[in-house]
Design an enzyme around this catalytic site. Structure first.
Site, PDB file in Angstrom:
ATOM      1  CE  LYS A  58      -0.358  -0.275   5.053  1.00 12.12           C
ATOM      2  NZ  LYS A  58      -1.194  -0.769   6.169  1.00 12.12           N
ATOM      3  NE  ARG A  74      -6.497   0.295  10.690  1.00  8.19           N
ATOM      4  CZ  ARG A  74      -5.285   0.091  10.198  1.00  8.19           C
ATOM      5  NH1 ARG A  74      -4.365   1.033  10.280  1.00  8.19           N
ATOM      6  NH2 ARG A  74      -4.966  -1.053   9.619  1.00  8.19           N
ATOM      7  CE1 TYR A 100      11.473  31.641   5.640  1.00  7.22           C
ATOM      8  CE2 TYR A 100      11.823  29.281   5.348  1.00  7.22           C
ATOM      9  CZ  TYR A 100      11.514  30.523   4.815  1.00  7.22           C
ATOM     10  OH  TYR A 100      11.240  30.647   3.493  1.00  7.22           O
ATOM     11  CG  MET A 136       8.910  23.636   0.601  1.00  8.51           C
ATOM     12  SD  MET A 136       7.978  24.642  -0.564  1.00  8.51           S
ATOM     13  CE  MET A 136       6.781  25.398   0.499  1.00  8.51           C
TER      14      MET A 136
HETATM   15  C1  LIG Z   1      -0.452  -1.759   6.867  1.00 10.58           C
HETATM   16  C2  LIG Z   1      -1.052  -3.055   7.235  1.00 10.58           C
HETATM   17  C3  LIG Z   1      -0.260  -4.207   7.345  1.00 10.58           C
HETATM   18  C4  LIG Z   1       1.247  -4.161   7.295  1.00 10.58           C
HETATM   19  O1  LIG Z   1       1.738  -3.672   8.536  1.00 10.58           O
HETATM   20  P1  LIG Z   1       3.291  -3.610   8.870  1.00 10.58           P
HETATM   21  O2  LIG Z   1       3.330  -3.164  10.283  1.00 10.58           O
HETATM   22  O3  LIG Z   1       3.868  -2.597   7.941  1.00 10.58           O
HETATM   23  O4  LIG Z   1       3.856  -4.939   8.651  1.00 10.58           O
HETATM   24  C5  LIG Z   1      -0.893  -5.420   7.544  1.00 10.58           C
HETATM   25  N1  LIG Z   1      -2.240  -5.501   7.651  1.00 10.58           N
HETATM   26  C6  LIG Z   1      -3.022  -4.412   7.583  1.00 10.58           C
HETATM   27  C7  LIG Z   1      -4.484  -4.568   7.732  1.00 10.58           C
HETATM   28  C8  LIG Z   1      -2.471  -3.154   7.386  1.00 10.58           C
HETATM   29  O5  LIG Z   1      -3.252  -2.066   7.344  1.00 10.58           O
END
Ligand SMILES: *Cc1c(COP(=O)(O)O)cnc(C)c1O
Length: 377
Positions: free
Chosen positions: A51, A150, A272, A320
C-alpha cells in the site's frame, strides 16, 4: 583529501544525473527480506503489503521484485492502488484492497479480478449483489475487528454473518483476517487480548483460515501466523521489533547534496525565525532537501546528517527545500557545492532518523519526496 576515493556510488552517479538528492532503493534487499519472512513463517504463505506505493518506494518496481521472490499475495489500501498494480502482476497473484469495497467500484473490482477485504455487512451485500448480477462467484476476504476499532466487522454483526455464509455461495470467502494494534510491542497485553478474540472468531467461522500478523505479528510467533501473514514494514527493512528482526536488511539509502557553505561569526541567526544563534564561529552547509522532500520540520535543532561517519547537526528550522547543518566538526573545505551527505545510510538508520523526528519509520518512508533521483539496485 582524496575526494574521488571518498565518493559513494551515488556521488559517482551524481556526475551523470545532476540531481541534488539521491534515493537508493535496494530491490535485492527487499527480495531477501521477503524471502527471510517467507522462510520464517513457512509452510504457511507470506503476503506482502504494498500500500501507499509500497511504503513510498515504488509499487511498480517493488511488487514485481516480490513476485519473482515467490510472493503471490499483495495487499493495498485503496481500490485505485489495486487497479494500477493488478496489470503489473501475473494472473496467479492476488491483489487485496484493505480499506473495503468502495461504492461504485464493484463492477470494476469484479472485472479486474481484484479481491476486496469486506469490512461490513453492507459491503458484503453489495459484493453479493454484484456476483448475482454477473452470474458468477466473486472472491472476498472478511475482516473482523478484534479490538483496534479501525476497520472490520464489529462483534455484534458476527452472528448474522455466520448465518448468511451458511446459506450463500455467491461470495467465496478466501480467508478471514484481523489486524493487530500493538504487534510492534511484544509485551503489550493487547496482543494476547486480540489473539483470544481472534480465536473466538475462528471458532465461529471454522471453515476459513485466518490472516492476522503484520510484521510485528510475524515476530510474535506461530500463534499469530494463521494461514497467511501480511508483512509490510519488515519487507522494507524498517522494523526493529524486539531485536528479533536483525536478519532484515536495510533497503533505503538517502544522500543529499550541499548547495552552499559559509562561515558565520558568533551571534549569527540561522534559518527561519532566527531560532538558532551561533554560539561561536561556525561553519555551515545548506542542504538541498527540506520538508517538501520528507525531512520532517521537527528535525530542526534535533536531527543530524552524517559525512564520513561524522555527525553534522541540523541547525535552525528545516525549510521547504533546504536545511542547514553545522559542519564545524569537519576540516575546512571538506564539503563544497555538490558534496553528498548521508541522511539515511550506514551511520543513520531509517529507524534512528524516525526516532529523532519523534515518529516511526513508516512515516519517514511514505513521506520520502519525489524530487530525489531514484536508483533501484
Ligand atoms: C499496513 C497493514 C499491514 C502491514 O503492517 P506492517 O506493520 O507494515 O507490517 C498489515 N495488515 C493491515 C491490515 C495493514 O493495514
Amino acid at each position: 583529501m582524496d575526494g574521488v576515493a571518498r565518493m559513494s556510488p551515488a556521488q559517482a552517479r551524481q556526475r551523470q544525473a545532476g540531481a541534488t538528492g539521491y534515493l537508493t532503493i535496494d530491490l535485492v534487499a527487499i527480495s531477501r527480506n521477503y524471502e527471510a519472512i517467507a522462510a520464517a513463517v513457512a509452510p504457511i504463505k507470506a503476503a506482502a503489503v504494498v500500500k501507499a506505493d509500497a511504503y513510498g518506494l515504488g509499487a511498480d518496481r517493488v511488487a514485481p521484485a516480490l513476485y519473482r521472490s515467490g510472493c503471490r499475495d499483495f495487499f493495498v489500501a485503496q481500490f485505485g492502488e489495486a487497479e494500477n498494480l493488478r496489470p503489473q502482476l501475473e494472473a496467479d497473484s492476488h491483489v487485496y484492497v484493505l480499506n473495503g469495497l468502495q461504492p461504485g467500484a464493484e463492477i470494476a473490482c469484479a472485472e479486474a479480478g481484484i479481491i476486496p477485504v469486506l469490512n461490513s455487512m453492507e459491503q458484503y451485500e453489495r459484493w453479493k449483489s454484484t456476483a448475482l448480477a454477473q452470474g458468477c462467484v466473486l472472491p472476498a476476504v472478511l475482516q473482523f475487528d478484534t479490538g483496534m476499532s479501525r476497520l472490520g466487522i464489529p462483534p455484534e454483526d458476527r452472528a448474522a454473518f455466520a448465518t448468511e455464509l451458511a446459506h450463500t455461495s455467491a461470495v467465496e470467502i478466501l480467508f478471514i483476517m484481523s489486524h493487530l494494534a500493538s504487534a510492534d510491542e511484544p509485551d503489550n497485553g493487547q496482543n494476547t487480548q486480540q489473539l483470544a478474540e481472534m480465536r473466538k472468531i475462528a471458532a465461529e467461522f471454522p471453515q476459513f483460515g485466518v490472516s492476522f500478523a503484520n510484521s510485528g505479528g510475524v515476530f510474535l510467533g506461530l500463534d499469530y501466523h494463521g494461514v497467511l501473514t501480511r508483512a509490510g514494514i519488515a519487507v522494507y527493512g524498517g522494523a526493529q521489533t524486539a531485536g528479533k528482526s536483525n536478519f532484515l536488511r536495510p533497503v533505503v539509502r538517502l544522500e543529499v547534496a550541499v548547495v552552499q557553505t559559509r562561515t558565520v561569526p558568533p551571534g549569527t541567526l540561522i534559518g527561519y525565525g532566527g531560532t538558532h544563534a551561533a554560539r561561536s564561529e561556525m561553519r555551515l552547509a545548506t542542504l538541498a532537501a527540506g520538508y517538501a522532500d520528507g525531512l520532517p520540520r521537527c528535525l530542526g535543532d534535533r536531527g543530524a546528517v552524517y559525512y564520513d561517519g561524522v555527525r553534522l547537526p541540523i541547525v535552525g528550522r528545516v525549510s521547504m527545500d533546504s536545511a542547514t547543518i553545522d559542519i564545524t566538526a569537519l576540516p575546512p573545505g571538506t564539503l563544497t557545492f555538490g558534496s553528498l551527505v548521508e541522511v539515511i545510510g550506514p551511520h543513520q538508520t531509517l529507524e534512528n532518523l524516525a526516532k529523532s523526528a519523534g515518529t516511526i519509520s513508516y512515516e519517514i518512508l511514505t513521506g520520502l519526496g519525489h524530487r530525489y533521483h531514484r536508483d533501484y539496485l
